[in-house]
Write a protein that holds these residues in place. Structure first.
Motif, PDB file in Angstrom:
ATOM      1  N   ASP A  83       0.834  -1.209   0.000  1.00  0.00           N
ATOM      2  CA  ASP A  83       0.000   0.000   0.000  1.00  0.00           C
ATOM      3  C   ASP A  83       0.867   1.257   0.000  1.00  0.00           C
ATOM      4  OD1 ASP A  83      -2.451  -1.158  -0.145  1.00  0.00           O
ATOM      5  OD2 ASP A  83      -3.120  -0.603   1.861  1.00  0.00           O
ATOM      6  N   GLN A  84       1.944   1.226   0.775  1.00  0.00           N
ATOM      7  CA  GLN A  84       2.843   2.366   0.863  1.00  0.00           C
ATOM      8  C   GLN A  84       3.579   2.606  -0.456  1.00  0.00           C
ATOM      9  OE1 GLN A  84       4.128   4.438   4.006  1.00  0.00           O
ATOM     10  NE2 GLN A  84       1.921   4.277   3.719  1.00  0.00           N
ATOM     11  N   GLU A  85       3.971   1.537  -1.114  1.00  0.00           N
ATOM     12  CA  GLU A  85       4.641   1.688  -2.410  1.00  0.00           C
ATOM     13  C   GLU A  85       3.723   2.392  -3.407  1.00  0.00           C
ATOM     14  OE1 GLU A  85       7.860  -1.926  -2.762  1.00  0.00           O
ATOM     15  OE2 GLU A  85       5.745  -2.436  -3.029  1.00  0.00           O
ATOM     16  N   THR A 128      -6.083   0.641   5.586  1.00  0.00           N
ATOM     17  CA  THR A 128      -6.723  -0.363   4.731  1.00  0.00           C
ATOM     18  C   THR A 128      -6.404  -1.798   5.106  1.00  0.00           C
ATOM     19  OG1 THR A 128      -6.602   1.227   2.905  1.00  0.00           O
ATOM     20  CG2 THR A 128      -7.092  -1.046   2.337  1.00  0.00           C
ATOM     21  N   THR A 129      -5.128  -2.121   5.252  1.00  0.00           N
ATOM     22  CA  THR A 129      -4.750  -3.514   5.468  1.00  0.00           C
ATOM     23  C   THR A 129      -5.135  -3.999   6.856  1.00  0.00           C
ATOM     24  OG1 THR A 129      -2.515  -2.762   6.037  1.00  0.00           O
ATOM     25  CG2 THR A 129      -2.877  -3.507   3.791  1.00  0.00           C
ATOM     26  N   LEU A 153      -8.978  -7.094   0.280  1.00  0.00           N
ATOM     27  CA  LEU A 153      -9.025  -6.064   1.313  1.00  0.00           C
ATOM     28  C   LEU A 153     -10.484  -5.776   1.635  1.00  0.00           C
ATOM     29  CD1 LEU A 153      -6.162  -3.669   0.174  1.00  0.00           C
ATOM     30  CD2 LEU A 153      -6.161  -5.258   2.109  1.00  0.00           C
ATOM     31  N   LEU A 154     -10.845  -5.985   2.881  1.00  0.00           N
ATOM     32  CA  LEU A 154     -12.233  -5.901   3.304  1.00  0.00           C
ATOM     33  C   LEU A 154     -12.529  -4.600   4.028  1.00  0.00           C
ATOM     34  CD1 LEU A 154     -12.221  -9.531   4.713  1.00  0.00           C
ATOM     35  CD2 LEU A 154     -13.367  -8.820   2.609  1.00  0.00           C
ATOM     36  N   ILE A 166     -23.100  -5.149  15.906  1.00  0.00           N
ATOM     37  CA  ILE A 166     -21.870  -4.477  16.332  1.00  0.00           C
ATOM     38  C   ILE A 166     -21.652  -3.221  15.500  1.00  0.00           C
ATOM     39  CG2 ILE A 166     -19.340  -4.705  16.263  1.00  0.00           C
ATOM     40  CD1 ILE A 166     -19.819  -7.699  16.936  1.00  0.00           C
ATOM     41  N   LYS A 167     -21.214  -2.170  16.158  1.00  0.00           N
ATOM     42  CA  LYS A 167     -20.875  -0.911  15.472  1.00  0.00           C
ATOM     43  C   LYS A 167     -19.348  -0.845  15.352  1.00  0.00           C
ATOM     44  CE  LYS A 167     -24.940   1.599  17.157  1.00  0.00           C
ATOM     45  NZ  LYS A 167     -25.558   0.427  17.846  1.00  0.00           N
ATOM     46  N   ILE A 168     -18.862  -0.707  14.123  1.00  0.00           N
ATOM     47  CA  ILE A 168     -17.425  -0.637  13.863  1.00  0.00           C
ATOM     48  C   ILE A 168     -16.978   0.824  13.940  1.00  0.00           C
ATOM     49  CG2 ILE A 168     -15.594  -1.095  12.195  1.00  0.00           C
ATOM     50  CD1 ILE A 168     -16.886  -3.629  13.317  1.00  0.00           C
ATOM     51  N   VAL A 169     -15.983   1.085  14.784  1.00  0.00           N
ATOM     52  CA  VAL A 169     -15.460   2.436  14.964  1.00  0.00           C
ATOM     53  C   VAL A 169     -14.013   2.453  14.470  1.00  0.00           C
ATOM     54  CG1 VAL A 169     -14.996   4.302  16.610  1.00  0.00           C
ATOM     55  CG2 VAL A 169     -16.919   2.728  17.000  1.00  0.00           C
ATOM     56  N   GLU A 170     -13.746   3.169  13.387  1.00  0.00           N
ATOM     57  CA  GLU A 170     -12.396   3.199  12.810  1.00  0.00           C
ATOM     58  C   GLU A 170     -11.563   4.307  13.458  1.00  0.00           C
ATOM     59  OE1 GLU A 170     -12.245   3.009   8.536  1.00  0.00           O
ATOM     60  OE2 GLU A 170     -14.221   2.041   8.445  1.00  0.00           O
ATOM     61  N   ILE A 171     -10.376   3.927  13.959  1.00  0.00           N
ATOM     62  CA  ILE A 171      -9.485   4.841  14.670  1.00  0.00           C
ATOM     63  C   ILE A 171      -8.056   4.584  14.197  1.00  0.00           C
ATOM     64  CG2 ILE A 171      -8.609   5.527  16.960  1.00  0.00           C
ATOM     65  CD1 ILE A 171     -11.210   4.562  18.179  1.00  0.00           C
TER      66      ILE A 171
END
Length: 264
Positions: A83-85, A128-129, A153-154, A166-171
């Motif tokens: 991803d970084q590349e 992402t990963t 990649l999900l 369930i509530k997904i909280v992205e941090i």
């Protein structure tokens, strides 16, 4: 005239090569466990002059490597590197796969997965990963079902069944341990769990399997330094039985040497 200059030029080339090989190897690494493992390597191989820079939040070690500020880094797995590349428009070189830090699900409010309440808020990494990896762990734990393949990649949009709502909280990954008291549970990267004083093998409600795990942490350098004797020497040290034994004994199953998984 050509013969007269041949020897001095060859001698100069040799001196330059010796100077490069004698220079400290500058490497950027996360404090735990990466820098700790590198410090142990220094005791094993004092002839290898390592200049270790411990990464702080917000510092991109791949940008440091691309800019020539360091010669190598040690903190990331292969999907993140790819991803970084793409993001940086750079190509890097993997010198060695060293260890696995199983991703874990933690909570300061419940003691078992069965106690997770309906509508629970679960913090997950927002990159992402590791987001994909976290969702797979939740599926492995029986909390959700995903419609995507494990190799893709999900995202939360790939959740096909969510019986507990369930509530997904992205941090951001480094911030998740600090948010543990604000959510019902959190998926935390192994290195950040260790830095927060958690013991993945003991404290996690669920732990990612290490078998056939594609997320081994890597020693990464540039293509031009891939064959540098210092890089090759460090790669050999990091994959040695003594370093594997140090990882096993020091981290008690929370960090797993790749050599054990591959029976090197």
């Amino acid at each position: 005239m050509k013969k007269g200059f041949a020897l001095p030029l060859a001698a100069l080339t040799l001196l330059v090569a010796q100077a490069v090989n004698a220079a400290p190897l500058r490497i950027a690494a996360d404090p735990v466990p990466h820098a700790e493992i590198l410090e142990y390597v220094k005791t094993l191989d004092p002839g290898l002059d390592l200049n270790i820079t411990e990464l702080s939040n917000g510092v991109n070690a791949n940008e440091l490597l691309a800019a020539g500020d360091v010669d190598a880094n040690y903190f990331q797995h292969l999907p993140y590197l790819h991803d970084q590349e793409k993001a940086l428009g750079k190509t890097f070189a993997v010198a060695a796969a060293v260890h696995i830090e199983p991703l874990g699900l933690y909570s300061s409010k419940i003691k078992t997965l069965a106690a997770l309440p309906e509508g629970a808020r679960i913090a997950v990494p927002n990159n992402t990963t590791n987001l994909s990896r976290a969702l797979l762990l939740l599926q492995q734990s029986g909390l959700i079902t995903l419609k995507g393949a494990a190799t893709s990649l999900l995202t939360p949009a790939d959740i096909s069944a969510n019986p507990k709502k369930i509530k997904i909280v992205e941090i951001e990954s480094p911030q998740i341990p600090r948010a543990l008291d604000d959510v019902d549970a959190a998926v935390i990267n192994g290195n950040y769990a260790l830095e927060a004083g958690l013991v993945p093998a003991k404290d996690a409600l669920a732990l990612e399997s290490a078998t056939n795990n594609p997320y081994a942490n890597l020693l990464v350098t540039t293509p031009s330094l891939a064959k540098d004797p210092r890089i090759l020497r460090l790669a050999k040290d990091l994959r040695s039985p003594k370093v594997a034994a140090f990882i096993r004994q020091h981290y008690n199953g929370s960090v797993i040497p790749v050599v054990d998984e591959q029976h090197d």
